[in-house]
Design a protein around this motif. Structure first.
Motif, PDB file in Angstrom:
ATOM      1  N   ALA A  57      37.641  40.945  32.990  1.00 48.61           N
ATOM      2  CA  ALA A  57      39.031  41.164  32.585  1.00 48.61           C
ATOM      3  C   ALA A  57      39.778  41.976  33.636  1.00 48.61           C
ATOM      4  N   VAL A  58      39.093  42.918  34.274  1.00 50.84           N
ATOM      5  CA  VAL A  58      39.711  43.692  35.350  1.00 50.84           C
ATOM      6  C   VAL A  58      39.992  42.781  36.547  1.00 50.84           C
ATOM      7  N   ILE A  59      39.054  41.895  36.851  1.00 49.17           N
ATOM      8  CA  ILE A  59      39.270  40.930  37.933  1.00 49.17           C
ATOM      9  C   ILE A  59      40.483  40.064  37.637  1.00 49.17           C
ATOM     10  N   ALA A  60      40.622  39.607  36.403  1.00 53.65           N
ATOM     11  CA  ALA A  60      41.775  38.797  36.018  1.00 53.65           C
ATOM     12  C   ALA A  60      43.073  39.571  36.207  1.00 53.65           C
ATOM     13  N   ALA A  61      43.067  40.848  35.850  1.00 57.69           N
ATOM     14  CA  ALA A  61      44.260  41.686  36.040  1.00 57.69           C
ATOM     15  C   ALA A  61      44.596  41.824  37.517  1.00 57.69           C
ATOM     16  N   LEU A  65      47.997  40.625  39.466  1.00 58.17           N
ATOM     17  CA  LEU A  65      48.755  41.562  40.291  1.00 58.17           C
ATOM     18  C   LEU A  65      49.018  40.971  41.674  1.00 58.17           C
ATOM     19  N   GLU A  66      47.998  40.354  42.252  1.00 59.66           N
ATOM     20  CA  GLU A  66      48.157  39.721  43.560  1.00 59.66           C
ATOM     21  C   GLU A  66      49.183  38.589  43.505  1.00 59.66           C
ATOM     22  N   ASP A  67      49.124  37.778  42.462  1.00 58.18           N
ATOM     23  CA  ASP A  67      50.030  36.639  42.346  1.00 58.18           C
ATOM     24  C   ASP A  67      51.466  37.084  42.103  1.00 58.18           C
ATOM     25  N   PHE A  68      51.635  38.200  41.408  1.00 56.41           N
ATOM     26  CA  PHE A  68      52.986  38.673  41.102  1.00 56.41           C
ATOM     27  C   PHE A  68      53.663  39.325  42.310  1.00 56.41           C
ATOM     28  N   LYS A  69      52.864  39.923  43.201  1.00 55.78           N
ATOM     29  CA  LYS A  69      53.405  40.640  44.371  1.00 55.78           C
ATOM     30  C   LYS A  69      54.406  41.718  43.923  1.00 55.78           C
ATOM     31  N   PRO A  70      53.897  42.767  43.284  1.00 57.33           N
ATOM     32  CA  PRO A  70      54.780  43.741  42.634  1.00 57.33           C
ATOM     33  C   PRO A  70      55.793  44.422  43.561  1.00 57.33           C
ATOM     34  N   ALA A  71      55.401  44.704  44.813  1.00 55.23           N
ATOM     35  CA  ALA A  71      56.327  45.384  45.714  1.00 55.23           C
ATOM     36  C   ALA A  71      57.588  44.558  45.943  1.00 55.23           C
ATOM     37  N   GLU A  72      57.441  43.220  45.925  1.00 53.67           N
ATOM     38  CA  GLU A  72      58.603  42.353  46.103  1.00 53.67           C
ATOM     39  C   GLU A  72      59.547  42.422  44.907  1.00 53.67           C
ATOM     40  N   LYS A 303      34.671  33.520  42.699  1.00 53.70           N
ATOM     41  CA  LYS A 303      34.293  34.137  43.973  1.00 53.70           C
ATOM     42  C   LYS A 303      34.187  35.648  43.863  1.00 53.70           C
ATOM     43  N   ARG A 304      34.853  36.225  42.875  1.00 51.12           N
ATOM     44  CA  ARG A 304      34.834  37.682  42.704  1.00 51.12           C
ATOM     45  C   ARG A 304      33.911  38.150  41.579  1.00 51.12           C
ATOM     46  N   ASP A 305      33.407  37.180  40.799  1.00 45.25           N
ATOM     47  CA  ASP A 305      32.588  37.571  39.645  1.00 45.25           C
ATOM     48  C   ASP A 305      31.231  36.866  39.658  1.00 45.25           C
ATOM     49  N   GLY A 306      30.637  36.802  40.817  1.00 42.45           N
ATOM     50  CA  GLY A 306      29.278  36.296  40.933  1.00 42.45           C
ATOM     51  C   GLY A 306      29.104  34.848  40.547  1.00 42.45           C
ATOM     52  N   GLY A 307      30.147  34.035  40.718  1.00 44.34           N
ATOM     53  CA  GLY A 307      30.058  32.615  40.393  1.00 44.34           C
ATOM     54  C   GLY A 307      30.396  32.273  38.967  1.00 44.34           C
ATOM     55  N   ARG A 308      30.653  33.269  38.114  1.00 49.55           N
ATOM     56  CA  ARG A 308      30.970  33.010  36.708  1.00 49.55           C
ATOM     57  C   ARG A 308      32.404  32.512  36.553  1.00 49.55           C
ATOM     58  N   LYS A 309      32.594  31.575  35.658  1.00 48.77           N
ATOM     59  CA  LYS A 309      33.929  31.092  35.339  1.00 48.77           C
ATOM     60  C   LYS A 309      34.577  32.028  34.315  1.00 48.77           C
ATOM     61  N   PRO A 310      35.903  32.115  34.314  1.00 51.99           N
ATOM     62  CA  PRO A 310      36.573  33.039  33.385  1.00 51.99           C
ATOM     63  C   PRO A 310      36.526  32.543  31.945  1.00 51.99           C
ATOM     64  N   THR A 311      36.498  33.474  31.020  1.00 49.95           N
ATOM     65  CA  THR A 311      36.574  33.164  29.598  1.00 49.95           C
ATOM     66  C   THR A 311      38.035  33.126  29.158  1.00 49.95           C
ATOM     67  N   ALA A 312      38.257  32.712  27.922  1.00 52.53           N
ATOM     68  CA  ALA A 312      39.618  32.702  27.376  1.00 52.53           C
ATOM     69  C   ALA A 312      40.182  34.110  27.292  1.00 52.53           C
ATOM     70  N   TYR A 313      39.359  35.096  26.964  1.00 46.69           N
ATOM     71  CA  TYR A 313      39.844  36.475  26.870  1.00 46.69           C
ATOM     72  C   TYR A 313      40.327  36.964  28.230  1.00 46.69           C
ATOM     73  N   GLN A 314      39.527  36.668  29.274  1.00 45.15           N
ATOM     74  CA  GLN A 314      39.901  37.086  30.622  1.00 45.15           C
ATOM     75  C   GLN A 314      41.150  36.347  31.092  1.00 45.15           C
ATOM     76  N   ALA A 315      41.241  35.066  30.757  1.00 45.60           N
ATOM     77  CA  ALA A 315      42.454  34.315  31.071  1.00 45.60           C
ATOM     78  C   ALA A 315      43.661  34.918  30.360  1.00 45.60           C
ATOM     79  N   GLY A 316      43.463  35.396  29.123  1.00 39.15           N
ATOM     80  CA  GLY A 316      44.543  36.030  28.381  1.00 39.15           C
ATOM     81  C   GLY A 316      45.033  37.298  29.041  1.00 39.15           C
TER      82      GLY A 316
END
Length: 412
Positions: A57-61, A65-72, A303-316
């Protein structure tokens, strides 16, 4: 009470707190020009839900954050995280520390409904923001709804409606429930029971199971002895996986009874394997292999979580995080939590994982829910190729109608 406070204090300072920080540093703008935002991801990082929420879930956050580009967008964003250990007193203590001492503006994720309800109340008291992805209780958008909370991914009403109706259509008109004995499990059993009875089915019995527990043998024997066509598992995470594994060992499916996994994640199915889990029906709001956008995100995540695919909770967490940042950017401030949530409700939702949607007056995020069936070993073409899509359920058909939840924010 004193004992609880001592335990909570120890966890705030000990290893189990597992605090982590990420800062989106501005590149071209002066720090003084950016509105500060601090967000906490609070979940289970060491117990039965750690695989399905946890660090993922932290990786998803971070990805959001990267996709949003907050400084912009004029924002400087920091992420912290902690382990609530599925205990309401620890979750409440961490939340108060974040709000009162650490300057956190919003809390995300929070599996375990009893913890989520505690965070919900504190968030309103402190006028912060709570975007729930991991907890399932519909009370967050019902009697305990607040102007400060958004319920993003799923709830027990949607799961019950989708799974219950699907099993009934397949002839599963008699049920026996194994219900985890805490807020989430009891709500899921209650809501599924209501769907079964409303649609002509019969409930032959229910047994409450300790949470968490590793041994379901005596409970499964009761369910098997009931003769019910469907054994409904009103639990989740490691508990659901253990129950399914032991049901397989008892030959329950071979004897003619069906298992309904009322809440289970892709990481749990992956851990079980398709040999054990094949044929299970389940409902989720997200699956990594739905379309090109979900596949692209899931590849980045893996690539950031040891090859695991995200769950629905993490996607949320990803989807809710993006929408929250859009609202904060529109206000150029995260300080008034109720104002941020009002802006989130005003703005249509749109992200690559859930598509277009909306947040209702009661805080319920509306999007499609998917009915899946676990593939057989011969159907699965890879390690994470787990599900066949049986049906796409529009959110308006599976989430509780706005006027039925008892939310005091709903007029008329």
């Amino acid at each position: 009470m004193i004992r609880h406070l001592v335990i909570a204090a120890a966890c705030l300072t000990g290893a189990h707190a597992a605090l982590a920080q990420d800062k989106a540093a501005p590149q071209n703008l002066a720090q003084a020009d950016l509105a500060p935002v601090k967000i906490g991801v609070l979940n289970d990082r060491s117990g039965v839900y750690s695989d399905s929420t946890g660090e993922g879930a932290v990786i998803a956050a971070r990805l959001a954050l990267e996709d949003f580009k907050p400084a912009e967008h004029g924002l400087s964003v920091e992420i912290v995280s902690a382990d609530h250990q599925n205990k309401p007193d620890i979750g409440a203590a961490l939340t108060r520390q974040w709000y009162d001492r650490d300057g956190v503006d919003a809390v995300f994720d929070v599996p375990t409904s009893s913890v989520a309800l505690a965070v919900n109340a504190i968030t309103r008291e402190k006028n912060k923001v709570f975007v729930n992805s991991g907890g399932g209780t519909p009370d967050l958008t019902g009697a305990q709804c607040t102007p400060n909370t958004v319920h993003w991914t799923y709830d027990t009403v949607a799961l019950a409606t989708s799974n219950g109706k699907a099993m009934l259509k397949r002839g599963g008109d008699t049920w026996f429930f194994l219900a985890a004995d805490y807020a989430f499990g009891l709500a899921l059993e209650r809501d599924t029971r209501a769907v079964v009875l409303k649609n002509g089915g019969t409930v032959l019995g229910t047994v409450k199971t300790p949470f968490p527990t590793a041994d379901f043998s005596s409970f499964l024997i009761q369910a098997q002895g009931s003769g019910a066509k469907v054994i409904g598992l009103a639990n989740a995470g490691g508990d659901a996986a253990n129950a399914i594994k032991q049901a397989h060992e008892f030959g329950i499916r071979e004897s003619g009874q069906a298992l309904a996994a009322l809440l289970i994640s892709s990481t749990d199915i992956h851990a079980l394997g398709t040999t054990i889990a094949q044929g299970l029906t389940l409902t989720e709001a997200f699956y990594w292999d739905l379309n090109d956008q979900t596949r692209a995100f899931s590849e980045r995540f893996a690539k950031r979580d040891g090859g695991r695919k995200p769950t629905a909770y993490q996607a949320g967490v990803y989807g809710g995080f993006l929408h929250y940042l859009k609202a904060v950017a529109a206000l150029h401030s995260a300080k008034d939590g109720a104002a941020v949530v009002a802006k989130m409700k005003e703005m249509p939702t749109d992200d690559p994982l859930f598509g277009k949607g909306a947040i209702r007056a009661d805080g319920r995020k509306i999007h499609d829910m998917y009915l899946f069936e676990v593939k057989t070993p011969s159907e699965s073409k890879g390690e994470w190729d787990l599900y066949n899509v049986l049906a796409i359920n529009p959110g308006k058909d599976v989430f509780r109608p706005l006027n039925e939840g008892g939310c005091p924010l709903v007029k008329g």
